[in-house]
Design a protein around this motif. Structure first.
Motif, short mmCIF file in Angstrom:
data_model
loop_
_atom_site.label_atom_id
_atom_site.label_comp_id
_atom_site.label_asym_id
_atom_site.label_seq_id
_atom_site.Cartn_x
_atom_site.Cartn_y
_atom_site.Cartn_z
N UNK A 88 41.41 40.48 50.57
CA UNK A 88 40.08 39.94 50.31
C UNK A 88 39.37 39.41 51.55
N UNK A 136 43.78 41.90 40.09
CA UNK A 136 44.01 41.02 38.93
C UNK A 136 44.12 41.79 37.62
N UNK A 138 36.21 44.46 32.88
CA UNK A 138 35.14 43.92 33.71
C UNK A 138 34.73 44.91 34.80
N UNK A 144 38.77 30.96 41.03
CA UNK A 144 39.09 32.12 41.84
C UNK A 144 37.84 32.38 42.67
N UNK A 145 37.84 31.81 43.87
CA UNK A 145 36.62 31.85 44.69
C UNK A 145 36.26 33.27 45.09
N UNK A 146 37.25 34.15 45.04
CA UNK A 146 36.99 35.53 45.44
C UNK A 146 36.42 36.34 44.28
N UNK A 147 36.78 35.94 43.09
CA UNK A 147 36.26 36.59 41.90
C UNK A 147 35.01 35.87 41.44
N UNK A 148 34.87 34.63 41.90
CA UNK A 148 33.76 33.76 41.51
C UNK A 148 33.81 33.48 40.01
N UNK A 149 35.01 33.15 39.57
CA UNK A 149 35.15 32.78 38.15
C UNK A 149 36.14 31.64 38.03
N UNK A 150 35.87 30.71 37.14
CA UNK A 150 36.86 29.66 36.90
C UNK A 150 38.11 30.27 36.27
N UNK A 151 39.24 29.66 36.57
CA UNK A 151 40.52 30.22 36.10
C UNK A 151 41.21 29.21 35.20
N UNK A 169 34.41 44.31 47.56
CA UNK A 169 35.52 43.34 47.60
C UNK A 169 35.85 42.83 46.20
N UNK A 170 34.80 42.62 45.42
CA UNK A 170 34.99 42.11 44.07
C UNK A 170 35.71 43.15 43.20
N UNK A 216 33.43 31.92 30.39
CA UNK A 216 33.51 32.80 31.56
C UNK A 216 34.82 32.68 32.30
N UNK A 217 35.70 31.80 31.81
CA UNK A 217 36.94 31.59 32.54
C UNK A 217 37.81 32.85 32.59
N UNK A 218 38.62 32.89 33.60
CA UNK A 218 39.57 33.98 33.72
C UNK A 218 40.92 33.51 33.18
N UNK A 219 41.41 34.21 32.18
CA UNK A 219 42.73 33.91 31.63
C UNK A 219 43.69 35.04 31.97
N UNK A 257 47.89 36.38 44.44
CA UNK A 257 47.26 35.33 45.23
C UNK A 257 45.91 34.98 44.63
N UNK A 258 45.70 33.72 44.41
CA UNK A 258 44.41 33.28 43.89
C UNK A 258 43.84 32.27 44.87
N UNK A 259 42.70 32.65 45.47
CA UNK A 259 42.14 31.77 46.50
C UNK A 259 41.30 30.70 45.84
N UNK A 300 39.26 42.94 44.04
CA UNK A 300 39.84 41.76 43.41
C UNK A 300 40.18 42.06 41.94
#
Lengths: 307, 193, 720
Positions: free
Chosen positions: B46, B73, B78, C540-547, B65-66, B18-21, C517-519, B69
């Motif tokens: 945000x 990004x 998604x 990324x607390x705003x996206x709610x995903x680990x980065x 908001x999501x 689930x990580x964001x790359x 910006x990545x919070x 975001x």
């Protein structure tokens, strides 16, 4: 009360829901405006505005072009447009505004219109009837009050402003700047008071009816849940009726109550009237003349109270 | 959205990283959004005023908001495949209140526009297109209403494309210019067979 | 006009001094009576202004402080009780005693009731002692006839939910204060002349600004800098936020002004060795470290006409020893004889004697005319006298390698913000080209890690916000977007604290320029051993995903910390530190430039993290504060000094050694050896008075009978 001499003439843009679901709104608008010195002339060959939620969502360019076609029809009549629906206002006014101020957009639209031998020139203005009623340059609250023969005395009426007439306020321009207040406006309440009724405040009155953006078609339960929240708030204020200035909102509240009854098992039976219908009653028209019998929720209890 | 409760799919989902790359992002997504929406989506900081204003948020997983975001990004896939994209009622409360003067509603509309180019669109939107192509109206007239109109002293059909079908070819030409009918018919057929 | 005024004040002081001396023996009488209190009265009456227990008439004034006090205790009960305390002749209460109506109330009561002393039960002496002393004085009493009972900070605030308890405690506090007030004596403050010179320690932007302001006010200023040149941290920076002007460009004019000013005596490569004295009269010993190179002035003094260092750099060229240049954060080499950078002020070379092999090549290169180099130079000690001191000692960068999860010093491509400043600076080691230390390549993806070591309660990092990292990181993002087309800055942050003027607008601008910006605080960083690229892990607390962000370069916005030698500075100047280690201001809001030591002021980051605008503002504030005593010409000292009761003094001299302020000495008087107090030096600490085996030392305003009376009042509950 004698009919005033017509001072203003507008091309009357009907949209879809008023003529095809609530024809009473259409006839009420024509008759009440006539009494207030406004002639509404049919805008022949107009189409769907097209629906900003549905069409705007798929392809904004089609939305621009289709709305521009309706605008050109009025330009050809050399008339300004009057309309009675917030959704139509969003399409017709906003596209007009965008095309007037953006040459690239205008050129793109005209390229398409050329295929049907039309050209958008930007010579017409667009008004919502509620705006005309409130603005003394056309009618004004005093003239509305003077036109009343059957005051709605004792009726507690909640106002639903809807979204697309005034929001987003930073993209809107009104001759009456008071209409730019989208957090807690009161100009509709002034109109309600002018016909002798008591406007009632309720919690979160600026909340959306829930129908827009294609959500009514996409997820009816979600859409009705928003409507239901509004209904709870309106009922808490002990309103006898809800008035609005948008047939789509009217559909959502009127037919929506039936759907809420079916889906959630809650019944409110709150009459929902377009302000033109309400004004028609105050000006002495009969409920049948205004097509109130076509509403999903019976207006009878309310009519008994005021007539 | 129907979900298969089958074990293999659930496992596959569970095992998915689930990580964001950086590679997940389509950098020009935000640029395309800005071109369509005419609002500076990339300036979102945000704050969440949009979600706080949203009538859909409290009753769903829809978080505008999501989506903002994801726009910033460049998380195109998604954003476009999230069924919540279609829960915006376009009430413009977020746009009215956005402190960065962005129109999040228009960002959603732009994302829907882009989604449509990938055939991602709920059928009800296409049905409106088909109705307008056929009659000029999203909500067309019917016989019950014709009778009611008559009773009110109105014409049986309103003086729109309903009464003047000679305007319809022009309308169809515009829609055809954008291949709207063609696409709508194709997608509806695919979905409904 | 000034001179005349000064004269009169001095005269007055003399009379006061005489009066004060006269008073001293009388107090001794009082003291004697402490054991057997009653008959003291007659003796004391003889002395003017003295009051005995018998005829003391004390007024008690209870302040509500709005609801601060009144909300937590029964004021009426305290008032009713106060009326029953011996010597109390008048009691009143008021909503705000410190207000004008409150003060008028005191003055009126004193006059109408012939009061001899005033007790105000309110906040703290630190806050309002001066206010009520003035009120007491305006009422016609000696201002030292005033005593304060703290019923707010030490009572109502701490016992907010114990109404009964706090009321009882307030009664005690009032009773104790009255007991002392009944024994208070008239005292007269002493004025001492102020040396018309100031000293500023540290020549960064704060010290330079303070010195320039003092010099502009006509004050001779010694500016002491431990490094070989002035400019401090600011001279290491490339550009400054939010205006983006070049740091050196705006700093060098100030540096040049400092170097040119006739009023400023600049001493670089120097340190404060010792400080003696007190406000108005500090005696400071300065160590001029052996520099190995003479200035033209120093050379001239040695008779070398036309000699001394002219900054030509011939020595640098021949020196065989290579060391890392600390100014360039070690990223550039320097010689054992060196200057920090080409724009140094003063332009004088310095020899690093820890590195120098004394080969003498530089001496030869310097030549027989200049003869600037002296390889045998020794440290020199210079004494100066100043009236006031400003500390502007700056800060250190937190050793961010201690936060091991980010891999600084383990991964080549993880650098600090200060290193970034030097790399992006045109005069830096790469000529302003930002490169990856591992391969010299231009990075196209740069991650900025904010709060690196700041806002960290692990005990490794710093609990506070370092206050300027957000803004300089925004600036860094701007600089790479500007200098490297296509390069994307990723800013990992918890909050963006852009609170200053035009700062939020700057943030807006940088975001608009394309910074991402990545919070989320960066959890850890791993290096790809092949590419030396870095994987930055965060949420990324705003996206709610680990980065997992792969980047080419990581810049750590490392926390800042107090200078390593802060403790030494603290002891030298008798100032305190707050719990975060920075030097402590006198009051965080109302006296941010002052310290608890009169005459010592603070400027810049040594007092706590602050950016350049705040630093300069505080420096100007400190300069203003430090110039006031100098322009007044004299300062009034609290008359709390010790007095020797000569008849009782055995001349043992034990107190002389105990005094931490060197205020005592032994003198011959009437054939006896007795102790004498230099009042200006005495701080009234009481060390001598407490120790004196003969009870021969009288502590003014804190005399034994007064304190005994307070203890009695508390222990005996007011009963005799």
């Amino acid at each position: 009360m004698s009919e005033s001499k017509a001072n203003h003439t507008f091309a009357f843009y009907l949209g879809c829901i008023a003529p095809n679901r609530y024809p009473g709104c259409e006839s009420a608008a024509i008759k009440t405006c006539k009494k207030l010195g406004i002639d509404l002339v049919p805008l022949k060959g107009a189409s769907c505005c097209p629906a900003p939620g549905a069409f705007g969502a798929i392809d904004l360019n089609v939305w621009y072009a289709m709305a521009a076609r309706n605008l050109v029809l009025a330009e050809q009549m050399k008339m300004d447009i009057a309309l009675l629906c917030n959704g139509c206002y969003k399409s017709i006014w906003e596209v007009n505004h965008k095309l007037k101020h953006n040459k690239d957009l205008r050129d793109g639209v005209n390229e398409v219109l050329k295929e049907i031998d039309m050209e958008y020139k930007g010579t017409c203005n667009v008004y919502h009837i509620a705006e005309l009623l409130y603005n003394e340059k056309y009618v004004g609250v005093n003239k509305v009050r003077d036109s009343v023969v059957t005051p709605m005395t004792g009726a507690r009426i909640a106002v639903h402003y809807g979204c697309h007439l005034t929001k987003p306020h930073k993209d809107r321009e009104f001759e009456k700047s008071i209409m730019l207040n989208t957090e807690h406006p009161s100009w509709m309440e002034e109109l309600v008071a002018a016909i002798g009724a008591t406007p009632v405040e309720y919690r979160n009155k600026m909340q959306c009816c829930g129908a827009g953006g294609g959500v009514r078609g996409y997820d009816i339960v979600h859409s009705l849940d928003i409507t239901n929240e509004k209904m709870i708030n309106i009922m808490e204020a002990k309103a006898d009726a809800l008035t609005n200035i948008c047939p789509f909102c009217q559909l959502q509240f009127d037919r929506g109550q039936i759907e809420i009854k079916e889906k959630f098992g809650i019944s409110y039976d709150l009459p929902v009237l377009h302000f033109c219908e309400l004004l028609g009653l105050a000006q002495g028209m009969s409920p049948q003349e205004l097509g109130l019998d076509l509403h999903a929720i019976s207006c009878e209890p309310f009519l008994q109270k005021v007539l | 959205m129907a979900r298969t409760k089958g074990y293999p799919e659930a496992l596959e989902k569970k095992l998915k990283d689930q990580r964001f790359y950086r590679e997940d992002s389509t950098p020009d997504f935000v640029n395309r959004i800005e071109k369509i929406s005419r609002t500076m989506a990339h300036m979102c900081f945000q704050c969440g005023t949009c979600t706080g204003s949203c009538p859909s948020a409290p009753r769903s997983s829809y978080r505008i908001r999501k989506f903002m975001r994801r726009a910033v990004l460049g998380l195109e896939n998604e954003a476009l495949t999230d069924p919540d994209l279609w829960l915006c009622t376009t009430c413009y409360s977020c746009t009215d209140r956005c402190p960065r003067d962005i129109a999040p509603t228009d960002v959603i509309m732009a994302m829907r526009n882009i989604a449509f180019t990938h055939d991602i669109v709920p059928v009800n939107f296409l049905k409106t297109v088909q109705a307008i192509y056929k009659t000029g109206h999203g909500v067309p007239n019917n016989d019950v209403n014709r009778a009611a109109r008559e009773k009110l002293g109105l014409t049986r059909d309103p003086p729109t494309t309903h009464m003047y079908p000679e305007y319809m070819p022009g309308i169809r030409k515009i829609l055809d210019h954008y291949h709207m009918k063609e696409n709508a018919d194709r997608i509806v057929k695919e979905r409904e067979g | 006009m000034m001179v005349e005024k000064k004269k009169t004040t001095t005269k007055k002081t003399e009379t006061k001094k005489q009066e004060a001396k006269k008073v001293a023996p009388v107090k001794q009488e009082v003291k004697k009576q402490a054991a057997a209190p009653a008959p003291a009265a007659q003796n004391a009456v003889a002395a003017p202004g003295a009051t005995t227990q018998k005829d003391a008439r004390i007024g008690v004034f209870i302040c509500h402080c709005g609801t601060n006090i009144a909300g937590s205790m029964d004021i009426q009960a305290v008032q009713d009780y106060a009326k029953t305390i011996p010597h109390v002749a008048y009691v009143d209460n008021y909503k705000y005693m410190c207000s004008m109506p409150g003060q008028t109330l005191i003055q009126k009561a004193v006059k109408e009731n012939n009061l001899t002393g005033v007790v105000v039960a309110a906040c703290t002496p630190r806050l309002h002692e001066p206010t009520f002393r003035t009120a007491t004085k305006d009422a016609g009493l000696n201002p030292f006839r005033f005593e304060m009972a703290n019923i707010r900070d030490q009572n109502s605030w701490v016992h907010m939910h114990d109404r009964e308890g706090s009321t009882e405690k307030a009664k005690d506090a009032v009773r104790i204060a009255v007991a002392k007030a009944a024994l208070l004596q008239d005292l007269f403050p002493k004025s001492v002349p102020v040396e018309p010179a100031a000293m500023v320690v540290g020549a960064g932007v704060a010290g330079m600004q303070a010195s320039l302001d003092l010099a502009a006010a006509g004050i001779k200023t010694y500016l002491i800098e431990s490094d070989m040149s002035i400019g401090g941290r600011m001279s290491q920076l490339d550009k400054t936020f939010p205006t983006l002007d070049c740091s050196q460009c705006i700093l060098t004019p100030k540096m040049v002004d400092v170097g040119r000013s006739e009023k400023i005596e600049l001493m670089t490569w120097s340190e404060v060795e010792n400080v003696e004295g007190y406000i108005g009269n500090f005696e400071v010993t300065i160590k001029k470290k052996a520099r190995g190179v003479m200035t033209p002035k120093e050379a001239a003094a040695k008779g070398i006409v036309g000699g001394g260092c002219n900054g030509c750099g011939d020595c640098d060229a021949v020196c065989p020893v290579i060391k890392p240049n600390v100014f360039e954060v070690g990223m550039k080499p320097r010689k054992a004889i060196y200057i920090n950078h080409p724009q140094v002020v003063p332009l004088i070379y310095t020899i690093d004697f820890n590195a120098c092999v004394k080969c003498g090549l530089c001496v030869t290169a310097c030549g027989p005319e200049k003869r600037a180099i002296d390889l045998n130079m020794q440290d020199e000690f210079i004494k100066v006298k100043v009236g006031t001191v400003i500390l502007a000692t700056g800060y250190d960068i937190f050793p961010i390698e201690n936060k091991q999860e980010w891999g600084y010093k383990r991964y080549e491509n993880v650098i600090t913000s200060l290193e970034f400043e030097r790399l992006i600076c045109a005069s830096g080691p790469t000529g302003g080209h930002l490169v990856r230390p591992s391969d010299g390549q231009t990075p196209m993806r740069v991650a900025f890690v904010l709060c690196a070591g700041s806002r960290d309660n692990t005990g490794i990092g710093k609990p506070y916000c370092s206050r300027f990292c957000c803004m300089y990181s925004l600036k860094h993002a701007h600089q790479i977007v500007e200098k490297i087309p296509g390069c994307v800055p990723y800013i990992f942050y918890m909050d963006i604290r852009s609170f200053g003027k035009m700062y939020e607008e700057f943030y807006y601008r940088i975001q608009n320029e394309g910074a991402k910006f990545i919070r989320g605080r960066v959890a850890n960083i791993l290096e790809d051993p092949k590419t030396k690229n870095l994987h930055v892990y965060a949420d990324d607390t705003l996206l709610d995903r680990p980065v997992d962000m792969e980047v080419d370069l990581v810049v750590l916005a490392a926390a800042i910390e107090p200078k390593a030698d802060t403790n030494r500075t603290r002891k030298l100047f008798g100032v305190s530190c707050s719990q975060d280690g920075w030097l402590l201001e006198a009051h965080p809001k109302l006296n941010p430039c002052g310290t608890t030591t009169a005459g010592v002021f603070l400027a810049g980051v040594c007092q706590g993290p602050k950016d350049i605008p705040d630093t300069v503002a505080q420096a100007e504030g400190a300069a203003s504060a430090a110039s006031i005593p100098i322009h007044m010409g004299e300062v009034e000292l609290e008359p709390y000094f010790a007095q020797c009761i000569e008849e009782k003094c055995a001349g043992c001299g034990m107190c002389v050694n105990l005094c931490p302020y060197s205020a005592l000495s032994l003198v011959e008087k009437n054939g006896r050896t007795v102790m004498q107090v230099t009042e200006a030096k005495c701080k009234g600490c009481g060390t001598c008075g407490g120790f004196c085996p003969g009870g021969a030392i009288w502590m003014q305003h804190f005399a034994t009978p007064q304190i005994v009376a307070q203890i009695d009042a508390f222990l005996l509950g007011g009963e005799e």
